[in-house]
Design a protein around this motif. Sequence first.
Motif, PDB file in Angstrom:
ATOM      1  N   UNK A 111       0.859  -1.206   0.000  1.00  0.00           N
ATOM      2  CA  UNK A 111       0.000   0.000   0.000  1.00  0.00           C
ATOM      3  C   UNK A 111       0.893   1.253   0.000  1.00  0.00           C
ATOM      4  N   UNK A 112       0.337   2.324  -0.599  1.00  0.00           N
ATOM      5  CA  UNK A 112       1.090   3.581  -0.764  1.00  0.00           C
ATOM      6  C   UNK A 112       0.356   4.695  -0.007  1.00  0.00           C
ATOM      7  N   UNK A 113       1.129   5.581   0.515  1.00  0.00           N
ATOM      8  CA  UNK A 113       0.544   6.806   1.116  1.00  0.00           C
ATOM      9  C   UNK A 113       1.583   7.919   1.061  1.00  0.00           C
ATOM     10  N   UNK A 114       1.078   9.155   1.100  1.00  0.00           N
ATOM     11  CA  UNK A 114       1.969  10.330   1.103  1.00  0.00           C
ATOM     12  C   UNK A 114       2.364  10.598   2.539  1.00  0.00           C
ATOM     13  N   UNK A 115       3.641  10.456   2.810  1.00  0.00           N
ATOM     14  CA  UNK A 115       4.126  10.711   4.173  1.00  0.00           C
ATOM     15  C   UNK A 115       4.363  12.196   4.400  1.00  0.00           C
ATOM     16  N   UNK A 116       4.967  12.847   3.416  1.00  0.00           N
ATOM     17  CA  UNK A 116       5.233  14.296   3.502  1.00  0.00           C
ATOM     18  C   UNK A 116       5.002  14.907   2.119  1.00  0.00           C
ATOM     19  N   UNK A 117       4.582  16.173   2.092  1.00  0.00           N
ATOM     20  CA  UNK A 117       4.367  16.872   0.804  1.00  0.00           C
ATOM     21  C   UNK A 117       4.547  18.376   0.989  1.00  0.00           C
ATOM     22  N   UNK A 118       5.064  19.012  -0.081  1.00  0.00           N
ATOM     23  CA  UNK A 118       5.185  20.467  -0.041  1.00  0.00           C
ATOM     24  C   UNK A 118       3.801  21.093   0.090  1.00  0.00           C
ATOM     25  N   UNK A 119       2.860  20.542  -0.690  1.00  0.00           N
ATOM     26  CA  UNK A 119       1.472  21.003  -0.593  1.00  0.00           C
ATOM     27  C   UNK A 119       0.602  19.771  -0.604  1.00  0.00           C
ATOM     28  N   UNK A 145       5.490   6.858   1.326  1.00  0.00           N
ATOM     29  CA  UNK A 145       5.814   5.672   2.151  1.00  0.00           C
ATOM     30  C   UNK A 145       5.143   4.439   1.546  1.00  0.00           C
ATOM     31  N   UNK A 146       5.912   3.386   1.436  1.00  0.00           N
ATOM     32  CA  UNK A 146       5.418   2.124   0.864  1.00  0.00           C
ATOM     33  C   UNK A 146       5.495   1.059   1.962  1.00  0.00           C
ATOM     34  N   UNK A 147       4.387   0.428   2.273  1.00  0.00           N
ATOM     35  CA  UNK A 147       4.335  -0.533   3.381  1.00  0.00           C
ATOM     36  C   UNK A 147       3.660  -1.819   2.915  1.00  0.00           C
ATOM     37  N   UNK A 148       4.213  -2.979   3.364  1.00  0.00           N
ATOM     38  CA  UNK A 148       3.553  -4.252   3.048  1.00  0.00           C
ATOM     39  C   UNK A 148       2.524  -4.600   4.113  1.00  0.00           C
ATOM     40  N   UNK A 149       1.862  -5.762   3.928  1.00  0.00           N
ATOM     41  CA  UNK A 149       0.763  -6.131   4.832  1.00  0.00           C
ATOM     42  C   UNK A 149       1.202  -7.207   5.818  1.00  0.00           C
ATOM     43  N   UNK A 150       2.528  -7.366   5.977  1.00  0.00           N
ATOM     44  CA  UNK A 150       3.034  -8.406   6.876  1.00  0.00           C
ATOM     45  C   UNK A 150       2.894  -8.030   8.334  1.00  0.00           C
ATOM     46  N   UNK A 151       3.297  -8.990   9.186  1.00  0.00           N
ATOM     47  CA  UNK A 151       3.235  -8.765  10.631  1.00  0.00           C
ATOM     48  C   UNK A 151       4.559  -9.225  11.228  1.00  0.00           C
ATOM     49  N   UNK A 152       5.460  -8.320  11.679  1.00  0.00           N
ATOM     50  CA  UNK A 152       5.262  -6.857  11.619  1.00  0.00           C
ATOM     51  C   UNK A 152       5.497  -6.351  10.197  1.00  0.00           C
ATOM     52  N   UNK A 153       4.929  -5.185   9.920  1.00  0.00           N
ATOM     53  CA  UNK A 153       4.999  -4.637   8.566  1.00  0.00           C
ATOM     54  C   UNK A 153       6.405  -4.130   8.265  1.00  0.00           C
ATOM     55  N   UNK A 154       6.808  -4.254   6.991  1.00  0.00           N
ATOM     56  CA  UNK A 154       8.062  -3.697   6.489  1.00  0.00           C
ATOM     57  C   UNK A 154       7.719  -2.529   5.557  1.00  0.00           C
TER      58      UNK A 154
END
Length: 809
Positions: free
Chosen positions: A599-607, A639-648
């Motif tokens: 899964x993808x998400x924006x961790x930081x952004x200028x705007x 930020x790119x995160x997998x669905x494992x436990x614990x997540x990487x």
Amino acid sequence: LRICRQWIISLFIIMVTIEGQTRYSIPEELKRGSIVGNLAKDLGLVVSDLEKRKLRIASEGGKQYFGLDLRKGDLIVTDRIDREELCGNRLSCVLPLELVIDGPLQLYRVEVEIQDTNDNSPSFITKEKVLKIAELVNPGAKFPLESAQDPDVGSNSVRSYIISRNEHFKITVKTHKDGRKIPELVLEKALDREKQPIHNLILTAVDGGDPVRSGTSQITVIVLDNNDNAPQFERNVYEANVSEKATPGAEVVSVKATDIDEGLNGEIEYFFGDQTPDLVLSLFDVKPNTGVIVVKGPLDHESHPVHRFDVTAKDKGNPEMDGHCSVEIKIIDVNDNIPEIIVKSLTSPVPEDAAVGTVIALISARDLDSGDFGKVALTLFSGSPFKLNPSVSNHYSLVTSGLLDRERSGHYRVKLRASDNGRPPLSSEKILDVELSDVNDNPPVFSQPVYVVYVKENCPPGRILYSVSASDPDLGENAKMSYSILDSKVQDVSVSSYVYINSENGSIYSMHSFDYEKLKVFQILVQAKDQGSPSLSSNTTVHVFILDQNDNAPTVIYPSSAGLGSLSLQRMPRSAKAGHLVTKVTAVDADSGHNAWISYRVAEATDASLFGVNQYTGEVRTKRAVSEQDDSSQRLLIAIKDDGEPAQSATVTVSILLEDGLHEPILDIRHKAAESGGKTGRLALYLILSLASVSVLSVVTFLILAVKCVRNNSASCCVRRSDCDDYKNPNRNLQIQLNTDGPIKYVEVLGGDMMSQSQSFRSCMSPMSEYSDFTLIKPSSTSDFKEVLSVLDASLPDSTWTFESQQVS
């Protein structure tokens, strides 16, 4: 004399074979160690095999007089043999022997006839006999005397009697029908009491042996003055039959004598003769006044079928006179003896692989009764794999009648019954316990035909993976097992490099830690072998599946940061509207399943209000239209995160440069199309019709492939290598296909052009799938992408997928 004696003995030892039986004749009183005969030669046996085959004497109970010299095969005398002790006065004295030999089991009957030697002298029970004879008795009167006893038989028994010289008496011999010789004293010259009141005579009994033996008895004759008539019996011999079941007091026979004198001289009393055996006195009694002989004790036909004795009738005169008669009583047999089952030899345990017809035991049946009462039939109860084969003279062999199996039944209780021909018949039963010895005829059997083992990756070496177990119904060494791993290859390396097995208990241990990304499944071929001779074995397969752990972080494939540090520079026009695709972030995870879901998400952004990233596809799009107030340089930390436990997780920085005058290709295309729309209307119509035809053909093709996937239950569908025209160019296609290898499913990545900036993706899902997880990638470098995809895994345990990526120009 010694030479002569040895010559005589050698003449006595004669071997005769009659109806399969071997007979030897020997004289009695042979020395211990004397050779009776060579059995090995006479029975056709090999001397060297006698000890190995265990030749032995299996005669019925009692004293043993013979032994075997197995080194020479001779039958020898081991004890003193007295024919008179063994056989009494019977003319024939035969000792039966039964010889048993193993491997194969055989029975031989041997008879040894004991020949009589003249080793006994005649003797009288009464050494002094007193006769009282009246002087008025007329010449010719006979007076029975005691017979001499000689245990020898035939010509060695008593042959004649001699009386000492005198002028009044002589000796005559009366022979009974049973062969007994009874001496009688005959008066030749009248007696005269006044001249000689007492006469002393010597009676001598002589046998017919060589040398002659003799015995004597003193006879004293007293001459009486009165009572000149002796009692006279009506018959000289009385014969009678009596059942052996007769009870005491039962009348057997009545003897009768008369005396012509009067008064006391004519009154008679009856008595047993002076030489009556004690056995007769214990079994019978005679009534003194009537002469009736009655049963006194229990009778037994088997031990004494005939009893012979004398009865004396005496008057009461003075002097008393007597008369004599003989009595012969035959004991009639009744069926009072139960048949007896005698086991001569029993082989136990019996190998379970014994062939049909193997002799297990030698058995005989006997009944002490005579005639039909003594005829015995031996039968075998059903329910066991054995049968009886009759032999000679109530002998049987117990043999196997079918195949034996110790694992099915290791012990048999063989029940035998012996019945005679009596009315009613008597019977007896005997049970033989026959054990079966184990033969290694069963290979080990594993508890499961196939074992499936699941092992987590990264587990420490030396851990037990699984314990296989096998059983063997055999016994002892035949059931003792050892386990081993048969040599096979796992990725061109011997399987023994990965695991080892405890040879005693079948526990399988790992040799090192496993890495799911390198090895997903392998097989172990385990063998269980018993210790029998020859040994038997069986094999089983252990399928080892490595379970994935979340030990890999996502790896960014695009945008590539090579040469730009940690930044990726993207350009976009300020005229972009909301939803404008800026770029696409693509990452992969070497793990599988949930551990590889990204899964993808924006961790930081200028705007943060201007750009957003799709959680599942990684597409970076504008959230609104760009305004003049927005900075020309925008920075996104995704930020790119997998669905494992614990997540990487991993991050990538995207720099976006907003430029004026930069137009989107798609807008240019639309503008040009608008300008030339009027000129090419007819051409557009043709294109539309062509596209519609192609679309219909594509739909039909898709439906055919879908139906084919459903029917074949294929692990992959939709697009195969042969379906793509561009597959011939490895830099034009990227195909991700799920393959199957037994129970394991894994993904293969085939080909692909890494330089394209515009990619389109499509997928097909099998009818059995419940998931719709896709990873859409846009690679930027062929070499980098191949390195990353070497560890790519998109294995979904519950679904079957095929992915295809094609470049669109």
